[in-house]
Scaffold this motif. Sequence first.
Motif, mmCIF file in Angstrom:
data_model
loop_
_atom_site.group_PDB
_atom_site.id
_atom_site.type_symbol
_atom_site.label_atom_id
_atom_site.label_comp_id
_atom_site.label_asym_id
_atom_site.label_seq_id
_atom_site.Cartn_x
_atom_site.Cartn_y
_atom_site.Cartn_z
ATOM 1 N N LYS A 86 13.583 -27.612 86.526
ATOM 2 C CA LYS A 86 12.142 -27.390 86.405
ATOM 3 C C LYS A 86 11.553 -28.161 85.227
ATOM 4 C CE LYS A 86 12.083 -23.126 89.008
ATOM 5 N NZ LYS A 86 11.834 -21.696 89.046
ATOM 6 N N ALA A 87 12.276 -28.245 84.130
ATOM 7 C CA ALA A 87 11.806 -29.045 82.993
ATOM 8 C C ALA A 87 11.731 -30.522 83.382
ATOM 9 C CB ALA A 87 12.733 -28.853 81.790
ATOM 10 N N VAL A 89 11.213 -31.735 86.402
ATOM 11 C CA VAL A 89 10.072 -31.915 87.312
ATOM 12 C C VAL A 89 8.775 -31.984 86.515
ATOM 13 C CG1 VAL A 89 8.694 -30.813 89.137
ATOM 14 C CG2 VAL A 89 11.182 -30.914 89.326
ATOM 15 N N VAL A 90 8.628 -31.106 85.532
ATOM 16 C CA VAL A 90 7.417 -31.126 84.696
ATOM 17 C C VAL A 90 7.319 -32.456 83.953
ATOM 18 C CG1 VAL A 90 6.274 -30.081 82.695
ATOM 19 C CG2 VAL A 90 7.227 -28.627 84.495
ATOM 20 N N ARG A 91 8.446 -32.937 83.410
ATOM 21 C CA ARG A 91 8.431 -34.251 82.730
ATOM 22 C C ARG A 91 8.018 -35.356 83.688
ATOM 23 N NH1 ARG A 91 13.042 -32.235 80.349
ATOM 24 N NH2 ARG A 91 14.400 -33.357 81.788
ATOM 25 N N GLN A 92 8.521 -35.309 84.928
ATOM 26 C CA GLN A 92 8.186 -36.330 85.921
ATOM 27 C C GLN A 92 6.701 -36.268 86.276
ATOM 28 O OE1 GLN A 92 10.864 -38.265 86.742
ATOM 29 N NE2 GLN A 92 9.425 -39.655 87.699
ATOM 30 N N ILE A 93 6.164 -35.070 86.447
ATOM 31 C CA ILE A 93 4.737 -34.910 86.735
ATOM 32 C C ILE A 93 3.901 -35.402 85.554
ATOM 33 C CG2 ILE A 93 2.904 -33.160 87.038
ATOM 34 C CD1 ILE A 93 4.998 -31.613 88.765
ATOM 35 N N TYR A 94 4.312 -35.054 84.358
ATOM 36 C CA TYR A 94 3.626 -35.496 83.135
ATOM 37 C C TYR A 94 3.549 -37.020 83.095
ATOM 38 C CZ TYR A 94 2.887 -36.100 78.070
ATOM 39 O OH TYR A 94 2.410 -36.462 76.841
ATOM 40 N N CYS A 98 0.070 -37.601 85.084
ATOM 41 C CA CYS A 98 -0.792 -37.409 83.914
ATOM 42 C C CYS A 98 -0.747 -38.608 82.979
ATOM 43 C CB CYS A 98 -0.386 -36.139 83.163
ATOM 44 S SG CYS A 98 -0.543 -34.663 84.186
ATOM 45 N N LEU A 105 -2.598 -33.004 81.365
ATOM 46 C CA LEU A 105 -1.713 -31.955 81.873
ATOM 47 C C LEU A 105 -2.260 -30.571 81.520
ATOM 48 C CD1 LEU A 105 0.913 -31.112 83.277
ATOM 49 C CD2 LEU A 105 2.054 -31.323 81.054
ATOM 50 N N LEU A 109 -3.384 -27.661 84.120
ATOM 51 C CA LEU A 109 -2.742 -26.348 84.093
ATOM 52 C C LEU A 109 -3.765 -25.238 83.858
ATOM 53 C CD1 LEU A 109 0.521 -27.186 82.126
ATOM 54 C CD2 LEU A 109 0.300 -26.688 84.568
#
Length: 121
Positions: A86-87, A89-94, A98, A105, A109
Amino acid sequence: MPSPTSPFDPIGPLQLRVMNHLWKVNAGTVQEVMNAVNGQPDCRPLAYTTFLTVMRNLAKRRLLDQRKTATKRHQFVVLVDEESYKAGVVRQIYKDYCNNDADTLIRYLALQAKMAGNTAA
């Protein structure tokens, strides 16, 4: 030629259900995962071959390791724990969505939290 997928690329809804179960138990056969996921109240029962395909695809993404048991059953073992995935995935989305901008971001959120609060009422 398509680029190889990262284990931290977002996964689909059925893949996530499979991973959520395996993150709890760390390893399982296709039959065990199928029984657990099909037993969820909001899940339409799916076939063994569907789960085998989904779990093999997760192994190709390097989220699971596929092994054969002594009884020739397909067993899958978690390679990436839930928090790391999950961390990632968040880094990839960031990075991808973003443009490495924390304000973007945070704004997104905050909007999602506000929308979730409105639907919970």
